[in-house]
Design a protein around this motif. Structure first.
Motif, short mmCIF file in Angstrom:
data_model
loop_
_atom_site.label_atom_id
_atom_site.label_comp_id
_atom_site.label_asym_id
_atom_site.label_seq_id
_atom_site.Cartn_x
_atom_site.Cartn_y
_atom_site.Cartn_z
N MET A 1 0.77 -0.84 -0.22
CA MET A 1 0.65 -0.21 0.16
C MET A 1 0.75 0.94 -0.04
N LYS A 2 -0.01 2.02 -1.20
CA LYS A 2 0.81 3.60 -1.21
C LYS A 2 0.74 4.50 -0.14
N ILE A 3 0.85 5.14 0.83
CA ILE A 3 0.47 6.23 1.39
C ILE A 3 1.29 7.66 1.04
N VAL A 4 0.27 8.30 0.50
CA VAL A 4 1.03 9.54 -0.12
C VAL A 4 0.30 10.74 0.90
N SER A 5 1.09 11.67 1.04
CA SER A 5 0.23 13.02 1.52
C SER A 5 0.98 14.13 0.39
N PHE A 6 -0.27 15.40 0.35
CA PHE A 6 -0.19 15.70 -0.60
C PHE A 6 -1.17 17.31 -0.75
N GLU A 7 -0.93 17.84 -1.69
CA GLU A 7 -1.38 19.30 -1.60
C GLU A 7 -2.53 19.63 -2.55
N LEU A 8 -3.85 19.93 -2.35
CA LEU A 8 -5.01 19.93 -3.46
C LEU A 8 -5.45 21.44 -2.76
N LYS A 9 -5.02 22.67 -3.78
CA LYS A 9 -6.67 23.86 -3.55
C LYS A 9 -6.10 24.59 -2.05
N GLY A 10 -4.43 24.10 -1.88
CA GLY A 10 -3.76 24.46 -0.94
C GLY A 10 -4.08 24.19 0.77
N ALA A 11 -4.66 23.36 0.93
CA ALA A 11 -4.91 22.51 1.54
C ALA A 11 -4.26 21.22 1.60
N GLN A 12 -4.04 20.85 3.15
CA GLN A 12 -2.82 19.01 2.27
C GLN A 12 -4.05 17.97 3.31
N ARG A 13 -3.60 17.23 2.58
CA ARG A 13 -4.75 16.35 2.72
C ARG A 13 -3.38 14.69 2.87
N PHE A 14 -4.25 13.68 3.22
CA PHE A 14 -3.50 12.36 2.72
C PHE A 14 -4.64 11.53 1.82
N GLY A 15 -3.73 10.24 1.99
CA GLY A 15 -5.03 8.83 1.12
C GLY A 15 -4.03 7.83 0.91
N VAL A 16 -4.27 6.75 0.04
CA VAL A 16 -3.75 6.39 -0.94
C VAL A 16 -3.67 6.07 -2.06
N ALA A 17 -1.89 6.37 -2.56
CA ALA A 17 -1.84 6.11 -4.10
C ALA A 17 -2.01 4.81 -4.91
N ARG A 18 -3.13 4.77 -5.88
CA ARG A 18 -3.29 3.90 -6.26
C ARG A 18 -2.73 3.73 -8.46
N GLU A 19 -2.71 2.69 -8.91
CA GLU A 19 -2.19 3.59 -10.39
C GLU A 19 -3.17 4.23 -10.87
N ASP A 20 -4.39 4.32 -9.99
CA ASP A 20 -6.07 5.22 -11.32
C ASP A 20 -6.64 6.20 -10.70
N GLY A 21 -4.75 6.57 -9.38
CA GLY A 21 -5.43 8.03 -9.11
C GLY A 21 -5.49 7.64 -7.24
N ILE A 22 -5.68 8.79 -6.79
CA ILE A 22 -5.18 8.54 -5.06
C ILE A 22 -6.98 8.77 -4.58
N VAL A 23 -6.79 7.65 -3.23
CA VAL A 23 -8.13 7.39 -2.43
C VAL A 23 -8.01 8.49 -1.38
N ASP A 24 -8.74 9.79 -1.55
CA ASP A 24 -8.59 10.71 -0.97
C ASP A 24 -9.04 10.24 0.52
N LEU A 25 -8.52 10.43 1.66
CA LEU A 25 -9.03 9.51 3.56
C LEU A 25 -9.16 10.88 4.47
N THR A 26 -8.74 12.10 3.68
CA THR A 26 -8.06 13.62 4.76
C THR A 26 -9.77 13.14 5.78
N ASP A 27 -10.73 13.00 5.19
CA ASP A 27 -12.03 13.62 5.69
C ASP A 27 -13.12 12.22 6.49
N LYS A 28 -12.31 11.13 6.02
CA LYS A 28 -12.58 9.47 6.16
C LYS A 28 -12.45 9.01 7.53
N VAL A 29 -11.34 9.28 8.40
CA VAL A 29 -10.99 8.95 9.71
C VAL A 29 -10.80 10.13 11.06
N GLN A 30 -10.56 9.42 11.92
CA GLN A 30 -10.17 10.06 12.73
C GLN A 30 -9.12 10.45 13.24
#
Length: 284
Positions: free
Chosen positions: A1-30
């Motif tokens: 599993m590829k854990i990724v931190s990234f910036e989108l529209k000035g906000a810092q977010r994180f999720g899981v990177a896959r071949e088809d893109g990033i699953v954004d989990l920022t607002d789905k976990v505590q």
């Protein structure tokens, strides 16, 4: 599993990177960051949530950041490949203990961001391709046999060095290792369960497509497990801490004449099983 931190529209977010893109989990976990995910021991939760979820962002639509944007500690290991000790040609025996020094988070940029050659102070910015360990659980005086269980994952690192500044002090290299934005880390953290072991990993560095460094962790003088064991004897390792494990022979300073980085160069650090960390160079 590829854990990724990234910036989108000035906000810092994180999720899981896959071949088809990033699953954004920022607002789905505590948790508000990858570091908090590690502190909570919740990596498995990310994997479960991302398994059947659709990708939210294309990889090229976001700006990748350091996998752990603000680690508590970044500890680097010097002269850890046995060929590096021979490279010094000083007749010394292999060291009994690793050489270590700190880096600050502000010295490392994410994948795709420019490395800054600090031309007002120096034109001797050099590359050092490395494999970096990201710590997954807290530990002090960690037993050697338990050390690998503290690894959350691995990432690529360019431990960029301003060569003339590492010689300013008699007993340290800290200045030359800590210029702002002189190194890079990423593009993501690959979780430890993706590796069958850590003793045959390859690291390759290219500048403008030309291979400059290539070696495997089979040639390390101090294994990942020993580094964790040793470092934890004098400091408590916390989730999100980074240990960079050393660079092979072939840095620019070792050429005659030296081949330092300059504006317009592109540096790639590749670790099969992790990916490629790529950064351009610009003056600043």
């Amino acid at each position: 599993m590829k854990i990724v931190s990234f910036e989108l529209k000035g906000a810092q977010r994180f999720g899981v990177a896959r071949e088809d893109g990033i699953v954004d989990l920022t607002d789905k976990v505590q948790a508000k960051s990858v570091r908090e995910v590690l502190e909570q021991g919740a990596l498995g939760q990310l994997g479960s949530m991302a398994r059947d979820a659709a990708a939210d962002h294309a990889l090229d639509a976001v700006q990748l950041m350091s996998p752990v944007p603000v680690p508590g500690k970044i500890i680097c290991v010097g002269v850890n490949y046995n060929h590096r000790n021979e490279e010094y040609k000083d007749g010394t025996a292999p060291p009994q203990y690793p050489s270590v020094f700190p880096r600050f988070p502000s010295t490392l940029v994410g994948h795709g961001r420019p490395l800054i050659c600090p031309v007002p102070e120096s034109t001797q910015l050099d590359y050092e391709g490395e494999i970096a360990i990201i710590i997954g659980k807290r530990g002090r005086r960690i037993a050697l046999q338990d050390a690998e269980s503290h690894i959350a994952g691995l990432t690529c690192m360019n431990e960029g060095t301003v060569r003339d500044w590492i010689r300013h002090g008699k007993f340290n290299v800290t200045q030359g290792k800590n210029f702002d934005e002189s190194g890079a880390i990423g593009p993501w953290m690959v979780t430890a369960d993706e590796f069958s072991g850590f003793d045959k990993l390859e690291v390759i560095t290219r500048v403008n497509g030309e291979e400059r460094q290539r070696d495997t962790t089979a040639h390390l003088m101090f294994s990942f497990a020993f580094l964790i064991h040793y470092i934890s004897r004098w400091t408590t390792l916390e989730p999100g801490d980074v240990i960079s494990t050393g660079t092979p022979t072939g840095a620019g300073v070792r050429f005659d004449p030296p081949r330092f980085l300059s504006e317009g160069d592109v540096v790639e650090v590749e670790v099969p099983g992790i990916g490629i960390l790529r950064n351009p160079v610009k003056n600043g």
